[in-house]
Design a protein around this motif. Structure first.
Motif, PDB file in Angstrom:
ATOM      1  N   PHE A  38       0.843  -1.205   0.000  1.00 39.12           N
ATOM      2  CA  PHE A  38       0.000   0.000   0.000  1.00 39.12           C
ATOM      3  C   PHE A  38       0.876   1.251   0.000  1.00 39.12           C
ATOM      4  N   ARG A  39       1.887   1.267   0.865  1.00 44.26           N
ATOM      5  CA  ARG A  39       2.741   2.447   0.964  1.00 44.26           C
ATOM      6  C   ARG A  39       3.450   2.724  -0.358  1.00 44.26           C
ATOM      7  N   ALA A  40       3.769   1.666  -1.100  1.00 40.32           N
ATOM      8  CA  ALA A  40       4.432   1.850  -2.402  1.00 40.32           C
ATOM      9  C   ALA A  40       3.509   2.570  -3.376  1.00 40.32           C
ATOM     10  N   VAL A  41       2.230   2.207  -3.390  1.00 36.87           N
ATOM     11  CA  VAL A  41       1.271   2.890  -4.267  1.00 36.87           C
ATOM     12  C   VAL A  41       1.040   4.318  -3.784  1.00 36.87           C
ATOM     13  N   ARG A  42       0.918   4.469  -2.471  1.00 39.63           N
ATOM     14  CA  ARG A  42       0.627   5.789  -1.896  1.00 39.63           C
ATOM     15  C   ARG A  42       1.776   6.779  -2.139  1.00 39.63           C
ATOM     16  N   ALA A  43       3.001   6.271  -2.240  1.00 43.40           N
ATOM     17  CA  ALA A  43       4.145   7.149  -2.477  1.00 43.40           C
ATOM     18  C   ALA A  43       4.072   7.816  -3.845  1.00 43.40           C
ATOM     19  N   GLU A  44       3.319   7.205  -4.746  1.00 44.49           N
ATOM     20  CA  GLU A  44       3.233   7.718  -6.117  1.00 44.49           C
ATOM     21  C   GLU A  44       1.920   8.453  -6.395  1.00 44.49           C
ATOM     22  N   HIS A  45       0.941   8.345  -5.492  1.00 48.85           N
ATOM     23  CA  HIS A  45      -0.391   8.878  -5.786  1.00 48.85           C
ATOM     24  C   HIS A  45      -1.014   9.505  -4.540  1.00 48.85           C
ATOM     25  N   GLY A  46      -1.786  10.569  -4.732  1.00 52.86           N
ATOM     26  CA  GLY A  46      -2.518  11.200  -3.648  1.00 52.86           C
ATOM     27  C   GLY A  46      -3.642  10.310  -3.146  1.00 52.86           C
ATOM     28  N   PHE A  47      -4.053  10.541  -1.885  1.00 46.42           N
ATOM     29  CA  PHE A  47      -5.070   9.685  -1.275  1.00 46.42           C
ATOM     30  C   PHE A  47      -6.376   9.692  -2.076  1.00 46.42           C
ATOM     31  N   PHE A  48      -6.917  10.880  -2.327  1.00 48.83           N
ATOM     32  CA  PHE A  48      -8.189  10.922  -3.046  1.00 48.83           C
ATOM     33  C   PHE A  48      -8.020  10.594  -4.521  1.00 48.83           C
ATOM     34  N   GLU A  49      -6.816  10.766  -5.054  1.00 52.10           N
ATOM     35  CA  GLU A  49      -6.543  10.298  -6.418  1.00 52.10           C
ATOM     36  C   GLU A  49      -6.746   8.788  -6.498  1.00 52.10           C
ATOM     37  N   ILE A  50      -6.266   8.078  -5.477  1.00 53.79           N
ATOM     38  CA  ILE A  50      -6.444   6.624  -5.450  1.00 53.79           C
ATOM     39  C   ILE A  50      -7.933   6.284  -5.360  1.00 53.79           C
ATOM     40  N   CYS A  51      -8.657   6.985  -4.479  1.00 49.20           N
ATOM     41  CA  CYS A  51     -10.098   6.735  -4.342  1.00 49.20           C
ATOM     42  C   CYS A  51     -10.826   6.917  -5.670  1.00 49.20           C
ATOM     43  N   ARG A  52     -10.393   7.921  -6.446  1.00 53.73           N
ATOM     44  CA  ARG A  52     -11.118   8.287  -7.671  1.00 53.73           C
ATOM     45  C   ARG A  52     -10.639   7.554  -8.909  1.00 53.73           C
ATOM     46  N   THR A  53      -9.598   6.743  -8.775  1.00 55.93           N
ATOM     47  CA  THR A  53      -9.055   6.005  -9.919  1.00 55.93           C
ATOM     48  C   THR A  53      -9.356   4.525  -9.711  1.00 55.93           C
ATOM     49  N   ALA A  54     -10.299   4.010 -10.474  1.00 52.40           N
ATOM     50  CA  ALA A  54     -10.804   2.654 -10.232  1.00 52.40           C
ATOM     51  C   ALA A  54      -9.694   1.615 -10.224  1.00 52.40           C
TER      52      ALA A  54
END
Length: 360
Positions: A38-54
């Motif tokens: 999870f931290r690896a994905v989060r390092a590259e993307h904003g929190f709500f960006e992840i929520c909004r990107t299916a």
């Protein structure tokens, strides 16, 4: 909508109050910061960006299912309870905790909220993530959808973020009770459409998180929180019935409202009630009287206590929930969300202990 056949329906049977061969288990916030992936994905993307990107929300939802395959009995879609205030037109930032730059200060500020929310348009990205995830799960486990409860969302919208005192939002309840109730119902109506949309998209259970339920005196909970929770439960079922869509189990997690369990089992309208760690499972069972299934309730901090403590307390919890019988109407979980510092292998041990000690 056609999905792969379900291979593990343990949690659905438990949610319906049925006897199961062992307790199904999942944990709140299981797709989260304790996982290095999870931290690896989060390092590259904003929190709500992840929520909004299916595609990203799907990936994070699947991470714990992949890591703990065969040990975990449900996935929960990666999203956040604060997408509902966003749908109502409020700005929410995550830095690192939630922050509302322009919170509601007086009831006059309610005019700033979007009057007729097109929930499918505003939150359709969650539906897309659910549908993609449901296919990607390939029937391994059911998928849970969720929303925040009106009282909890109301608190964030007025406080502007997290709070320890609840001064601003409680002041609203006591100074402006009718305006507060109207806003709570307005939030509930968005939650109804949101949950219905999630079920149409493929969610097989849904959960309502009332994280701040225990901050209200019992009579204030009955006056301010319970009616909007009832509105959601009945509203979701009515809309599904009107669309000829089968109902799914609904869980309410009213954290801290242990003195309200009997009332909630009687009145709230949910199939499952989640309990925190501050009540003995046997007492919770007695309070609800078999009217609802239960979910919970290990203290999340026990995951820091070492494997002997985890095993000892899981065994105790299972004995108290089971009462010497086969598991019935119990979904094993933590009493709140898993926290970021947990060793993923200690969580694996928790799952293994549940499998061992909850079995009939």
């Amino acid at each position: 909508m056609s999905f792969p056949p379900l291979k593990n329906d343990l949690i659905l049977r438990a949610a319906r109050g049925e006897e199961t061969e062992r307790a199904p288990v999942w944990v709140m916030r299981q797709a989260g910061r304790y996982l290095p992936e999870f931290r690896a994905v989060r390092a590259e993307h904003g929190f709500f960006e992840i929520c909004r990107t299916a595609e990203l929300a799907k990936e994070i939802t699947l991470q714990p299912i992949r890591r703990y395959t065969g040990l975990i009995d449900a996935a929960i879609i990666f999203s956040d309870i604060l997408v509902v205030p966003q749908a109502l037109g409020m700005e929410v930032q995550m830095n690192p905790g939630p922050h509302f730059p322009d919170p509601l200060v007086t009831p006059a500020d309610i005019e700033k909220l979007t009057k007729n929310v097109d929930v499918d348009k505003e939150l359709g990205y969650v539906y897309e993530a659910i549908t993609q995830t449901r296919h990607a799960l390939n029937g391994e486990v059911p998928l849970i959808g969720f929303c925040g409860a009106p009282w909890t969302l109301f608190s964030y919208m007025i406080e502007g973020g997290g709070t320890k005192t609840f001064q601003k939002c409680k002041s609203w309840l006591f100074l402006y009770p009718e305006e507060s109730k109207a806003l709570l119902n307005r939030i509930a109506d968005v939650c109804i459409d949101f949950l219905v949309g999630q079920i149409k998209a493929g969610a097989q259970l849904v959960q309502v998180f009332d994280s701040w339920a225990g901050e209200l005196a019992p009579h204030h909970f009955e006056e301010f929180s319970l009616p909007s929770l009832q509105r959601i439960a009945s509203g979701v079922r009515e809309k599904l019935a009107a669309a000829n869509i089968p109902a799914v189990p609904m869980t309410l997690f009213p954290k801290g409202a242990n003195s309200q369990l009997a009332s909630l089992a009687d009145k709230a309208g949910y199939d499952v009630i989640g309990i925190d760690w501050c009540i003995d499972p046997a007492d919770a069972r007695k309070a609800v009287g078999g009217k609802v299934a239960l979910q919970g309730n290990l203290d999340p901090m026990l995951l820091y206590g070492g494997r002997d403590a985890i095993e000892r307390e899981v065994k105790r919890m299972c004995e108290r929930f089971r009462g010497g019988k086969a598991p019935k109407g119990w979904i094993c979980n933590l009493g709140h969300g898993i926290t970021p510092g947990v060793d993923p292998e200690d969580l694996r041990w928790f799952f293994e202990c549940v499998h061992k000690y909850s079995a009939a």
